[in-house]
Design a protein around this motif. Sequence first.
Motif, PDB file in Angstrom:
ATOM      1  N   GLN A 151       0.825  -1.204   0.000  1.00  0.00           N
ATOM      2  CA  GLN A 151       0.000   0.000   0.000  1.00  0.00           C
ATOM      3  C   GLN A 151       0.864   1.260   0.000  1.00  0.00           C
ATOM      4  O   GLN A 151       0.546   2.249  -0.663  1.00  0.00           O
ATOM      5  N   GLN A 152       1.965   1.238   0.714  1.00  0.00           N
ATOM      6  CA  GLN A 152       2.872   2.381   0.722  1.00  0.00           C
ATOM      7  C   GLN A 152       3.489   2.601  -0.658  1.00  0.00           C
ATOM      8  O   GLN A 152       3.658   3.746  -1.104  1.00  0.00           O
ATOM      9  N   GLU A 153       3.832   1.533  -1.349  1.00  0.00           N
ATOM     10  CA  GLU A 153       4.374   1.663  -2.697  1.00  0.00           C
ATOM     11  C   GLU A 153       3.346   2.285  -3.642  1.00  0.00           C
ATOM     12  O   GLU A 153       3.682   3.141  -4.469  1.00  0.00           O
ATOM     13  N   ILE A 154       2.085   1.867  -3.497  1.00  0.00           N
ATOM     14  CA  ILE A 154       1.036   2.445  -4.344  1.00  0.00           C
ATOM     15  C   ILE A 154       0.846   3.926  -4.026  1.00  0.00           C
ATOM     16  O   ILE A 154       0.690   4.763  -4.922  1.00  0.00           O
ATOM     17  N   ASP A 155       0.891   4.296  -2.754  1.00  0.00           N
ATOM     18  CA  ASP A 155       0.754   5.702  -2.372  1.00  0.00           C
ATOM     19  C   ASP A 155       1.880   6.537  -2.969  1.00  0.00           C
ATOM     20  O   ASP A 155       1.676   7.680  -3.407  1.00  0.00           O
ATOM     21  N   GLN A 156       3.094   6.000  -2.994  1.00  0.00           N
ATOM     22  CA  GLN A 156       4.219   6.722  -3.579  1.00  0.00           C
ATOM     23  C   GLN A 156       4.038   6.895  -5.080  1.00  0.00           C
ATOM     24  O   GLN A 156       4.349   7.956  -5.639  1.00  0.00           O
ATOM     25  N   LEU A 157       3.510   5.861  -5.772  1.00  0.00           N
ATOM     26  CA  LEU A 157       3.261   5.974  -7.202  1.00  0.00           C
ATOM     27  C   LEU A 157       2.222   7.037  -7.502  1.00  0.00           C
ATOM     28  O   LEU A 157       2.356   7.814  -8.452  1.00  0.00           O
ATOM     29  N   LEU A 158       1.173   7.075  -6.672  1.00  0.00           N
ATOM     30  CA  LEU A 158       0.120   8.077  -6.893  1.00  0.00           C
ATOM     31  C   LEU A 158       0.615   9.482  -6.590  1.00  0.00           C
ATOM     32  O   LEU A 158       0.074  10.458  -7.116  1.00  0.00           O
ATOM     33  N   ALA A 159       1.626   9.614  -5.734  1.00  0.00           N
ATOM     34  CA  ALA A 159       2.146  10.932  -5.371  1.00  0.00           C
ATOM     35  C   ALA A 159       3.141  11.465  -6.382  1.00  0.00           C
ATOM     36  O   ALA A 159       3.467  12.648  -6.369  1.00  0.00           O
ATOM     37  N   GLU A 160       3.640  10.610  -7.285  1.00  0.00           N
ATOM     38  CA  GLU A 160       4.612  11.068  -8.278  1.00  0.00           C
ATOM     39  C   GLU A 160       3.931  11.961  -9.300  1.00  0.00           C
ATOM     40  O   GLU A 160       2.774  11.733  -9.658  1.00  0.00           O
TER      41      GLU A 160
END
Length: 232
Positions: A151-160
């Motif tokens: 979930q943290q990896e997905i949040d980072q992708l969405l924040a890029e």
Amino acid sequence: MSFLKKMFGGGGGGGDTGTSVPKPRTPPSEPHVSAEERMSRQIQNLEKREQVLEVKMKDELKKAAEWNAKKNKSRALQCLKKKKMYEQEIEKIQAQCMNLMTLQMAQENSARQNDILAVQQEQVKKLKQTQMSAEQVENLKEDLEDAMANQQEIDQLLAEPLAGGTDMLDEDDLLAELEDFEKEQEDDALAAALGGDAMPAVPSKPMPEVPAAAAQEEEDAMLAEMEAEMMA
């Protein structure tokens, strides 16, 4: 007198004798559309827009060839610039579609992970009520940590930041592209004039030098003859 009473609301009874004004009709509310459905519609609209731009791009390339055949390089360059802008717009649309698809996949993964977490939370509650082995507890902990890390990896992708912006057009590159296009046209015309036969072999002896002016006249005459054959 009765007429004046009707006009100005006089008379007894206090009743409203005037004509009632109809109330405006409330427009029907649009049905609820989910975010996933709106995203899918947006992707479809972008794909349709990409198809339209591809048709326009091919049309501008065809126009550039026609203007180039008429020796009007300025109009040919304008058509090539439009073609290049359509290409850049298509690249933007493709990037937008990719971003929307990434978000769509992230939402689906998030919903699936929420289901997994809900199941795991239910298992945690059962764990408090029943006896479980240390190995089962350790496996549950590892599953929870993997889900949170994902979930943290997905949040980072969405924040890029999303990709965007295009480079300025360079006329030198466009002129080079036009020269390549002219050379391809000349090769195609020469191949058509020769009837598809193989090109003659290169002579082993050096050819006599021809003055530049005579060579240019000979080349112009050859091109004119080929154009006359193609128009026949």
